[in-house]
Design an enzyme around this catalytic site. Sequence first.
Site, mmCIF file in Angstrom:
data_model
loop_
_atom_site.group_PDB
_atom_site.id
_atom_site.type_symbol
_atom_site.label_atom_id
_atom_site.label_comp_id
_atom_site.label_asym_id
_atom_site.label_seq_id
_atom_site.Cartn_x
_atom_site.Cartn_y
_atom_site.Cartn_z
ATOM 1 N N GLN A 107 36.395 4.501 -60.651
ATOM 2 C CA GLN A 107 35.859 5.779 -60.148
ATOM 3 C C GLN A 107 36.928 6.865 -60.290
ATOM 4 O O GLN A 107 36.674 8.019 -60.010
ATOM 5 C CB GLN A 107 35.476 5.633 -58.674
ATOM 6 C CG GLN A 107 34.391 4.600 -58.434
ATOM 7 C CD GLN A 107 34.352 4.176 -56.962
ATOM 8 O OE1 GLN A 107 33.685 4.789 -56.157
ATOM 9 N NE2 GLN A 107 35.064 3.112 -56.619
ATOM 10 N N ASN A 108 38.136 6.456 -60.706
ATOM 11 C CA ASN A 108 39.253 7.409 -60.737
ATOM 12 C C ASN A 108 39.220 8.267 -61.992
ATOM 13 O O ASN A 108 38.746 7.839 -63.043
ATOM 14 C CB ASN A 108 40.586 6.658 -60.645
ATOM 15 C CG ASN A 108 40.685 5.872 -59.345
ATOM 16 O OD1 ASN A 108 39.912 6.117 -58.423
ATOM 17 N ND2 ASN A 108 41.620 4.941 -59.275
ATOM 18 N N ASP A 110 42.138 9.791 -63.038
ATOM 19 C CA ASP A 110 43.557 10.066 -63.298
ATOM 20 C C ASP A 110 44.097 9.488 -64.597
ATOM 21 O O ASP A 110 45.217 9.817 -65.013
ATOM 22 C CB ASP A 110 44.423 9.592 -62.117
ATOM 23 C CG ASP A 110 44.177 8.122 -61.745
ATOM 24 O OD1 ASP A 110 43.907 7.301 -62.643
ATOM 25 O OD2 ASP A 110 44.267 7.796 -60.543
ATOM 26 N N HIS A 125 33.474 8.492 -63.174
ATOM 27 C CA HIS A 125 33.493 9.865 -62.653
ATOM 28 C C HIS A 125 34.218 10.831 -63.579
ATOM 29 O O HIS A 125 34.664 11.895 -63.138
ATOM 30 C CB HIS A 125 34.095 9.891 -61.241
ATOM 31 C CG HIS A 125 33.211 9.225 -60.216
ATOM 32 N ND1 HIS A 125 33.643 8.836 -58.976
ATOM 33 C CD2 HIS A 125 31.882 8.896 -60.276
ATOM 34 C CE1 HIS A 125 32.626 8.293 -58.309
ATOM 35 N NE2 HIS A 125 31.566 8.305 -59.082
ATOM 36 N N CYS A 136 28.031 25.451 -74.274
ATOM 37 C CA CYS A 136 27.938 24.884 -75.632
ATOM 38 C C CYS A 136 28.469 23.444 -75.616
ATOM 39 O O CYS A 136 28.774 22.894 -74.568
ATOM 40 C CB CYS A 136 28.689 25.763 -76.630
ATOM 41 S SG CYS A 136 30.482 25.664 -76.514
ATOM 42 N N CYS A 156 33.259 30.435 -76.790
ATOM 43 C CA CYS A 156 31.925 31.055 -76.784
ATOM 44 C C CYS A 156 31.784 32.076 -75.658
ATOM 45 O O CYS A 156 30.763 32.754 -75.558
ATOM 46 C CB CYS A 156 30.830 29.987 -76.689
ATOM 47 S SG CYS A 156 30.609 29.325 -75.024
ATOM 48 N N GLY A 193 40.843 -0.981 -53.795
ATOM 49 C CA GLY A 193 41.146 0.385 -53.352
ATOM 50 C C GLY A 193 39.981 1.336 -53.352
ATOM 51 O O GLY A 193 40.127 2.495 -53.718
ATOM 52 N N THR A 194 38.817 0.859 -52.932
ATOM 53 C CA THR A 194 37.671 1.772 -52.824
ATOM 54 C C THR A 194 36.973 1.585 -51.480
ATOM 55 O O THR A 194 36.856 0.455 -51.000
ATOM 56 C CB THR A 194 36.663 1.590 -53.977
ATOM 57 O OG1 THR A 194 35.561 2.486 -53.779
ATOM 58 C CG2 THR A 194 36.146 0.172 -54.108
HETATM 59 P P1 OAD Z 1 38.194 6.692 -50.950
HETATM 60 O O1 OAD Z 1 39.220 7.716 -50.626
HETATM 61 O O2 OAD Z 1 36.842 6.853 -50.385
HETATM 62 O O3 OAD Z 1 38.710 5.263 -50.510
HETATM 63 C C1 OAD Z 1 39.988 4.798 -50.825
HETATM 64 C C2 OAD Z 1 40.115 3.356 -50.375
HETATM 65 O O4 OAD Z 1 41.393 2.900 -50.805
HETATM 66 C C3 OAD Z 1 40.052 3.158 -48.864
HETATM 67 O O5 OAD Z 1 39.162 2.087 -48.568
HETATM 68 C C4 OAD Z 1 41.494 2.785 -48.488
HETATM 69 O O6 OAD Z 1 41.566 1.882 -47.407
HETATM 70 C C5 OAD Z 1 41.986 2.146 -49.753
HETATM 71 N N1 OAD Z 1 43.437 2.227 -49.969
HETATM 72 C C6 OAD Z 1 44.306 3.192 -49.570
HETATM 73 N N2 OAD Z 1 45.540 2.931 -50.020
HETATM 74 C C7 OAD Z 1 45.470 1.766 -50.719
HETATM 75 C C8 OAD Z 1 46.411 0.976 -51.443
HETATM 76 N N3 OAD Z 1 47.692 1.347 -51.558
HETATM 77 N N4 OAD Z 1 45.972 -0.151 -52.048
HETATM 78 C C9 OAD Z 1 44.663 -0.522 -51.950
HETATM 79 N N5 OAD Z 1 43.732 0.180 -51.286
HETATM 80 C C10 OAD Z 1 44.125 1.324 -50.682
HETATM 81 O O7 OAD Z 1 38.181 6.592 -52.551
HETATM 82 P P2 OAD Z 1 37.032 6.035 -53.508
HETATM 83 O O8 OAD Z 1 36.363 4.859 -52.916
HETATM 84 O O9 OAD Z 1 37.623 5.914 -54.853
HETATM 85 O O10 OAD Z 1 34.129 10.942 -56.297
HETATM 86 O O11 OAD Z 1 36.035 7.259 -53.497
HETATM 87 C C11 OAD Z 1 34.924 7.233 -54.336
HETATM 88 C C12 OAD Z 1 34.617 8.611 -54.826
HETATM 89 O O12 OAD Z 1 34.557 9.520 -53.723
HETATM 90 C C13 OAD Z 1 35.685 9.234 -55.714
HETATM 91 O O13 OAD Z 1 35.611 8.808 -57.038
HETATM 92 C C14 OAD Z 1 35.374 10.688 -55.594
HETATM 93 C C15 OAD Z 1 35.213 10.745 -54.096
HETATM 94 O O14 OAD Z 1 34.492 11.799 -53.588
HETATM 95 C C16 OAD Z 1 33.882 12.135 -56.807
HETATM 96 O O15 OAD Z 1 34.662 13.051 -56.738
HETATM 97 C C17 OAD Z 1 32.533 12.221 -57.475
#
Ligand code: OAD
Length: 263
Positions: A107-108, A110, A125, A136, A156, A193-194
């Site tokens: 989802q990153n 970066d 994403h 365009c 454009c 990490g999500t």
């Molecule tokens: P979140 O910020 O919602 O969640 C990050 C997760 O990473 C949390 O569950 C933390 O506990 C965990 N975490 C933090 N530090 C960590 C580490 N060092 N190692 C492992 N886990 C760790 O991020 P996403 O789930 O990626 O979308 O968020 C999903 C989407 O929401 C993103 O892609 C973005 C955001 O809004 C858009 O912008 C469309």
Amino acid sequence: MSTISDAARMIVEQAERGLPIVAFTGAGISQESGVPTFRGGGGIWERYAPEEVATAEGFFRDPARSWRFHEELRRTCLAGKPNMAHIALAWMENALRSLTNCPVITQNIDGLHQAAGSSDVTELHGSCHRVRCVECNFADEDLPAEFPELPPRCECGELLRPDVVWFGEQLPHGSFDRARLLAESAGVMMVVGTSATVQPAASIPIAALQHDVSLIEINPVCTTLSELIDVTIRDVAGAALPELAERVGQLLNGAGDSECKRE
Ligand code: OAD
């Protein structure tokens, strides 16, 4: 037996059956590279209102404001280097190459998985390292370190926008279908990490689960997925993934050199 050993055994068993070992990653995997997460303490959405900077409506209401947000994020991503978690996933891909594939669904935005050497990355994403025209077909991934003015414009005359997915938008063409197929055909999915809260991305591990794929979660805190997970590793990715990669290497190679090191 520790959870890391359980996870490693599960990965090697499924890889030996030729089943893909898929990683599904979120902002937490890049946290140790200095890229902040979105939610939780210090998260990006504590400082910015997503509806102002990360929706099409917010962008067209005030393109410069949305661009300032995206440029700050891009600078942070450019400054960040792949950490040991990204490197461990790339290392596992290499170590398991003769048995199976190890695609990454992220989802990153970066680009740090690619920078670490992962060769098969599906970006759900988009990417902060690309722009496209709102009007365009122009798209560009050779961006200057800094745009001379914000918002940048296409030749454009129309606005350029970051090639990322905003709330309420469709995922990039084909990326969701590809991610779903990968999830459904996996032997193991590592969910790293999500918070698994943003749809439709969060449905990917659920699709894996519905196809009897074993799930490993690496996250220091509990998530909405946690109760569905087979092996939970409650640790930061930068600690857990190198250890997991090392155990995988040991299982594959006996006592050989299986250490996952930064190049
Ligand atoms: P979140 O910020 O919602 O969640 C990050 C997760 O990473 C949390 O569950 C933390 O506990 C965990 N975490 C933090 N530090 C960590 C580490 N060092 N190692 C492992 N886990 C760790 O991020 P996403 O789930 O990626 O979308 O968020 C999903 C989407 O929401 C993103 O892609 C973005 C955001 O809004 C858009 O912008 C469309």
